[in-house]
Motif scaffolding. Structure first.
Motif, PDB file in Angstrom:
ATOM      1  N   VAL B 166      64.297  42.346  98.682  1.00 53.20           N
ATOM      2  CA  VAL B 166      64.784  42.952  99.483  1.00 53.20           C
ATOM      3  C   VAL B 166      65.030  44.923  99.136  1.00 53.20           C
ATOM      4  N   PHE B 167      65.535  45.572  99.748  1.00 52.14           N
ATOM      5  CA  PHE B 167      65.388  46.823  99.509  1.00 52.14           C
ATOM      6  C   PHE B 167      67.036  47.469 100.291  1.00 52.14           C
ATOM      7  N   ARG B 168      67.643  48.007  99.115  1.00 48.26           N
ATOM      8  CA  ARG B 168      69.158  48.620  99.618  1.00 48.26           C
ATOM      9  C   ARG B 168      68.790  50.043  99.668  1.00 48.26           C
ATOM     10  N   PHE B 169      69.297  50.448 100.925  1.00 52.43           N
ATOM     11  CA  PHE B 169      69.754  52.089 101.777  1.00 52.43           C
ATOM     12  C   PHE B 169      70.801  51.946 101.626  1.00 52.43           C
ATOM     13  N   ARG B 170      71.659  51.406 101.207  1.00 51.62           N
ATOM     14  CA  ARG B 170      73.118  52.505 100.565  1.00 51.62           C
ATOM     15  C   ARG B 170      73.535  51.971  98.557  1.00 51.62           C
ATOM     16  N   PRO B 171      74.520  53.028  98.740  1.00 52.09           N
ATOM     17  CA  PRO B 171      74.500  52.468  96.925  1.00 52.09           C
ATOM     18  C   PRO B 171      75.087  51.566  97.031  1.00 52.09           C
ATOM     19  N   HIS B 172      74.867  50.913  95.653  1.00 48.60           N
ATOM     20  CA  HIS B 172      75.791  49.447  95.384  1.00 48.60           C
ATOM     21  C   HIS B 172      77.486  49.635  95.210  1.00 48.60           C
ATOM     22  N   ASP B 173      77.960  48.291  95.586  1.00 50.09           N
ATOM     23  CA  ASP B 173      80.021  48.720  95.323  1.00 50.09           C
ATOM     24  C   ASP B 173      80.109  49.066  93.870  1.00 50.09           C
ATOM     25  N   GLY B 174      79.185  48.859  92.784  1.00 47.02           N
ATOM     26  CA  GLY B 174      79.336  49.485  91.846  1.00 47.02           C
ATOM     27  C   GLY B 174      79.649  50.948  91.328  1.00 47.02           C
ATOM     28  N   TYR B 175      78.084  51.685  91.969  1.00 49.76           N
ATOM     29  CA  TYR B 175      78.598  53.040  91.992  1.00 49.76           C
ATOM     30  C   TYR B 175      79.385  53.236  92.494  1.00 49.76           C
ATOM     31  N   SER B 176      80.033  52.784  94.069  1.00 47.85           N
ATOM     32  CA  SER B 176      81.824  53.234  94.596  1.00 47.85           C
ATOM     33  C   SER B 176      82.261  53.164  93.754  1.00 47.85           C
ATOM     34  N   ALA B 177      82.797  52.333  92.101  1.00 48.08           N
ATOM     35  CA  ALA B 177      83.694  52.055  91.785  1.00 48.08           C
ATOM     36  C   ALA B 177      83.861  52.974  90.903  1.00 48.08           C
ATOM     37  N   GLN B 178      82.557  52.812  90.560  1.00 55.77           N
ATOM     38  CA  GLN B 178      82.611  54.228  89.011  1.00 55.77           C
ATOM     39  C   GLN B 178      83.096  55.326  89.584  1.00 55.77           C
ATOM     40  N   VAL B 179      82.513  55.765  91.102  1.00 54.99           N
ATOM     41  CA  VAL B 179      82.362  57.105  90.941  1.00 54.99           C
ATOM     42  C   VAL B 179      83.654  57.251  91.797  1.00 54.99           C
ATOM     43  N   LEU B 180      84.577  56.928  92.400  1.00 57.60           N
ATOM     44  CA  LEU B 180      86.463  56.037  92.302  1.00 57.60           C
ATOM     45  C   LEU B 180      87.225  56.303  91.317  1.00 57.60           C
ATOM     46  N   ALA B 181      87.106  56.000  89.671  1.00 57.43           N
ATOM     47  CA  ALA B 181      86.892  56.090  89.045  1.00 57.43           C
ATOM     48  C   ALA B 181      87.288  57.256  88.186  1.00 57.43           C
ATOM     49  N   PHE B 374      63.932  54.452  94.178  1.00 58.95           N
ATOM     50  CA  PHE B 374      64.571  52.975  94.116  1.00 58.95           C
ATOM     51  C   PHE B 374      63.265  52.284  92.613  1.00 58.95           C
ATOM     52  N   ASP B 375      64.421  51.545  92.662  1.00 61.88           N
ATOM     53  CA  ASP B 375      64.494  50.629  90.982  1.00 61.88           C
ATOM     54  C   ASP B 375      64.192  50.082  90.750  1.00 61.88           C
ATOM     55  N   GLN B 376      63.803  48.569  89.898  1.00 53.73           N
ATOM     56  CA  GLN B 376      63.028  47.926  90.381  1.00 53.73           C
ATOM     57  C   GLN B 376      63.996  46.828  90.247  1.00 53.73           C
ATOM     58  N   ASN B 377      64.706  46.662  90.821  1.00 56.79           N
ATOM     59  CA  ASN B 377      65.733  45.738  91.802  1.00 56.79           C
ATOM     60  C   ASN B 377      65.413  46.122  93.224  1.00 56.79           C
ATOM     61  N   GLY B 378      64.837  47.246  93.671  1.00 54.06           N
ATOM     62  CA  GLY B 378      65.574  47.842  95.048  1.00 54.06           C
ATOM     63  C   GLY B 378      66.512  48.449  95.600  1.00 54.06           C
ATOM     64  N   ASP B 379      67.348  48.929  94.390  1.00 57.80           N
ATOM     65  CA  ASP B 379      68.615  49.627  95.074  1.00 57.80           C
ATOM     66  C   ASP B 379      67.639  51.462  94.957  1.00 57.80           C
ATOM     67  N   GLY B 380      68.054  51.722  95.949  1.00 58.70           N
ATOM     68  CA  GLY B 380      67.421  52.790  96.618  1.00 58.70           C
ATOM     69  C   GLY B 380      68.536  54.492  96.279  1.00 58.70           C
ATOM     70  N   LEU B 381      69.684  53.739  96.249  1.00 57.41           N
ATOM     71  CA  LEU B 381      70.423  55.159  96.112  1.00 57.41           C
ATOM     72  C   LEU B 381      71.252  55.159  94.907  1.00 57.41           C
ATOM     73  N   ARG B 382      72.023  56.137  94.086  1.00 58.00           N
ATOM     74  CA  ARG B 382      73.121  56.210  92.987  1.00 58.00           C
ATOM     75  C   ARG B 382      73.892  57.288  93.087  1.00 58.00           C
ATOM     76  N   HIS B 383      74.309  57.268  94.927  1.00 59.66           N
ATOM     77  CA  HIS B 383      75.317  58.168  94.260  1.00 59.66           C
ATOM     78  C   HIS B 383      76.021  58.350  95.756  1.00 59.66           C
ATOM     79  N   TYR B 384      77.839  59.106  95.399  1.00 64.59           N
ATOM     80  CA  TYR B 384      78.881  58.396  96.362  1.00 64.59           C
ATOM     81  C   TYR B 384      79.345  60.045  96.969  1.00 64.59           C
ATOM     82  N   HIS B 385      79.695  61.015  97.727  1.00 59.38           N
ATOM     83  CA  HIS B 385      79.919  61.941  97.824  1.00 59.38           C
ATOM     84  C   HIS B 385      82.080  61.557  98.385  1.00 59.38           C
TER      85      HIS B 385
END
Lengths: 298, 404
Positions: B166-181, B374-385
């Motif tokens: 599984v490869f993710r093409f959007r940043p996951h919820d953990g990142y959006s929460a961190q950016v919000l905070a 991409f990291d080993q988990n298959g997460d490709g992005l870690r940004h939020y605008h």
């Protein structure tokens, strides 16, 4: 302490307003129940259809708001006739259960039909009194939404009219007689089928009206009627099935219980309060606050 | 007695109706629904060199059902990417071809669509769903098939469950929460923060991440309040918000209708807080419904038309072809095709394992959503605008990348 007074006032107004909407939908359920002994589970969806018709007429066809409102109400009345012919009439000689199931089927069909035609994006409707930046007025720390005020007034007027109609007019009495005993009514020369059709027409009119009134507050989605219908149903049981007074008192009570329950007990369990009240009434007072007027049949 | 029995029947019927409409959708929700039927066969690699037949990429999209509209954008994004790659000579001298299946906006539908695609042995990779709940349902089938699947669902667990395909093409919820905070506390300097969230899996998961991130920054939220999807009146929540004395409000809401109603009521009740919302606040629907009630608010989003040079280029091409601005639905499928193509170019052959390794080795790839690493988990992005609503249009305010 002085600060909590406006809060209680705000909750009271909101509770009454939401309750008024439930009551309006409940009136339609009560009417059909009185005429046919059938609970119409598509009543909430009449609200949704009314709101969508108004959306189409104002935004699609570009009619002025007042005219569109009137045309939409007329369209809903016509729709009521079609509903009576299509859903009720073929099953009229069966027990109440097949008809109820047919109304559930119709409800599912209306919701999916609306989804197919209008898509999942919610639509916006302008309020009746389109004034001010907030669409309401703040008095003593309590905000009064004009649209809710209009809805409350319309509900009260309709309840009065309906009460007068059933108790004091010949047509209303004919409709009541039809609901109590169809065969006897027929023997007495009452055109039973026409009476029932008339009831459906008025109920869809009411349902459509309630939808057009709440749409500016709730927005128009294909699901907007589903919750309304169920809450209104709970209101009718609480108030006393088949009773007009009961529908309005039940609706208002439900709105207040919900709003205060959410504020002082739990927000996520808000919907549960309404149905908790429903269950308590079914267990201990199934006839509701005002009991049932239609005589028990043998 | 008969009447009472009748009432009971009616209540049962009502219960039936509640379940019928209660099973509605929750975008990005995480609850898995049933297990996928194991297909009993693994996808075969496409035949090697000397081929002139097109390389097939499968795509699971909602063509019918509630998400049909977003399905259209997902389809267009992927098709635009295929067109551009083919115009530039294709991959390994072969053209790309999309094979699309309808998921009917349901979990079983998504699994069935995926299985149907896997029947076609020429398909080398699949673009899966943007809905977390559907991805969760597809997981067993993906693990069995052993073929790279692109996903857009943002539920944290999807790439952290040990499924290497599984490869993710959007940043996951953990990142959006961190950016919000981070944005609320560090950029806006707010210390009294309230959190309002939907009680579905998506909203609750997001809320947990937000509260955790706030605490890490030394801020204990003054109010954390959930509501059920479809709530029509927020007076109870908003009076509590007013009383809490919050200066800032972070929301994790699922549906834009709910957000629109709440925004209007915040304005009506005269509540003065700086509002920073999870991505649903930037949805077109929310802006249409709430209008000026959202002016001046902030939101986070993974896709922004002018977020980067690559985003701008994508937006121009999209607009030229379809006549409107793209959204995140079209952006992530566009990126998925682009990254698949890049990986296939880099890979020695088109075996699933080779493509998988090639995707993992991709570094600094400029996509429409952002830069892929991409990291080993298959997460490709870690940004939020972070974007700000200026009189109805969302303007890029700041891009925050989380570097754990």
């Amino acid at each position: 302490m002085s600060e909590s007074l406006p809060i209680v006032g705000q909750l009271l107004f909101t509770g009454l307003s939401i309750g008024g909407v439930y009551a309006l939908v409940a009136l339609g359920i009560v009417l059909i129940y009185r005429a046919t002994n059938v609970v119409n589970f598509a009543q909430g969806d009449f609200s949704m259809l009314g709101a969508y018709i108004l959306v189409v007429l104002t935004q699609g066809a570009g009619l002025p708001y007042g005219l569109a409102f009137a045309v939409a109400l007329a369209a809903m009345a016509l729709f009521g006739l079609l509903f009576a012919l299509g859903v009720y009439y073929p099953l009229r000689n069966r027990t109440f259960l097949p008809v109820i199931i047919a109304t559930i089927g119709a409800s599912i069909m209306f919701q999916n039909g609306a989804l197919a035609v209008f898509g999942p994006s919610p639509q916006k409707l302008r309020p009746i009194i389109d004034a001010g930046p907030t669409g309401g007025v703040t008095v003593g720390g309590v905000f009064f939404d004009y649209q809710y005020l209009v809805t409350l007034v319309v509900t009260l007027v309709l309840v009065a009219v309906q009460h007068f109609f059933f108790e004091y007019t010949l047509l209303g009495k004919k409709m009541q007689a039809t609901s109590q005993d169809k065969d006897m009514a027929r023997l007495l020369g009452i055109p039973v089928t026409a009476m029932i059709a008339l009831t459906f027409i008025y109920s869809t009119f009411l349902g459509g009206l309630s939808g057009m009134l709440v749409a500016p507050i709730f927005f128009v989605t294909h699901k907007m009627g589903a919750v309304l219908g169920l809450k209104a149903f709970a209101a009718t049981i609480t108030g006393g099935f088949g009773d007009v007074k009961g529908a309005i008192i039940g609706g208002l009570a439900l709105g207040i219980v919900e709003t205060f329950g959410a504020a002082y007990i739990s927000v996520p369990y808000k919907d549960a309060f309404a149905f908790l009240v429903l269950i308590i009434f079914l267990l201990f007072r199934p006839q509701g606050i005002f009991g049932e007027k239609v005589a028990e049949k043998a | 007695m008969r009447r009472r029995l009748g009432l009971v029947t009616i209540v049962l019927a009502a219960a039936l109706l509640v379940t019928a409409c209660g099973g509605g959708s929750s975008q990005g929700g995480g609850a898995a629904q049933g297990g996928g039927q194991p297909s009993g066969q693994s996808a075969q690699q496409a035949a090697g060199g000397g081929e002139t037949k097109p390389i097939k990429i499968g795509q699971v999209i909602p063509i019918t059902g509630e998400a049909a509209e977003s399905g259209k954008y997902q389809k267009q994004g992927a098709e635009l990417a295929v067109e551009q790659i083919n115009a530039a000579g294709g991959v390994k001298g072969r053209k790309l071809q999309l094979v699309q299946e309808d998921d009917k906006t349901t979990n079983p539908g998504a699994v069935a669509a995926l299985q149907k695609l896997l029947e076609d042995k020429e398909i080398v990779a699949v673009i899966g769903s943007i809905r977390s709940t559907q991805v969760q349902a597809m997981m067993p089938t993906i693990a069995e098939a052993k073929i790279p699947v692109a996903i857009g669902g943002t539920n944290y667990g999807l790439t952290h469950s040990g499924n290497p395909w599984v490869f993710r093409f959007r940043p996951h919820d953990g990142y959006s929460a961190q950016v919000l905070a981070k944005f609320t506390v560090e950029e806006l300097g707010k210390k009294k923060v309230a959190v309002i969230h939907s009680t579905d899996a998506f909203g609750t998961g997001g809320k947990d991440f937000v509260v955790e991130a706030l605490k890490k920054l030394g801020v204990e939220p003054v109010l954390v309040q959930g509501y059920n999807n479809g709530e029509k009146d927020y007076t109870a929540i908003l009076t509590a918000l007013k009383q809490s004395g919050a200066e800032a409000l972070i929301t994790y809401m699922t549906f834009s209708t709910d957000l629109g109603i709440m925004a209007k009521q915040i304005k009506q009740l005269g509540i003065n807080v700086t509002w920073v919302g999870s991505p649903s606040i930037t949805a077109k629907d929310a802006a249409n419904l709430a209008g000026d009630a959202l002016y001046g608010t902030y939101g986070v989003t993974d896709f922004q038309v002018d977020g980067s040079e690559a985003s701008k280029k994508f937006a121009e091409a999209y607009k030229a072809k379809y006549g409107q601005n793209p959204d995140l639905y079209s952006a992530w499928t566009y990126d998925a095709v682009m990254v698949f193509a890049e990986a296939m170019k880099k890979a020695p052959d088109l075996k699933p394992e080779s493509i998988r390794q090639a995707i993992l080795s991709i570094k600094g790839f400029p996509g429409a959503e952002g830069e892929y690493n991409f990291d080993q988990n298959g997460d490709g992005l870690r940004h939020y605008h972070v974007v700000k609503n200026e009189n109805g249009t969302w303007k890029l305010f700041k891009t925050i990348t989380i570097t754990d």
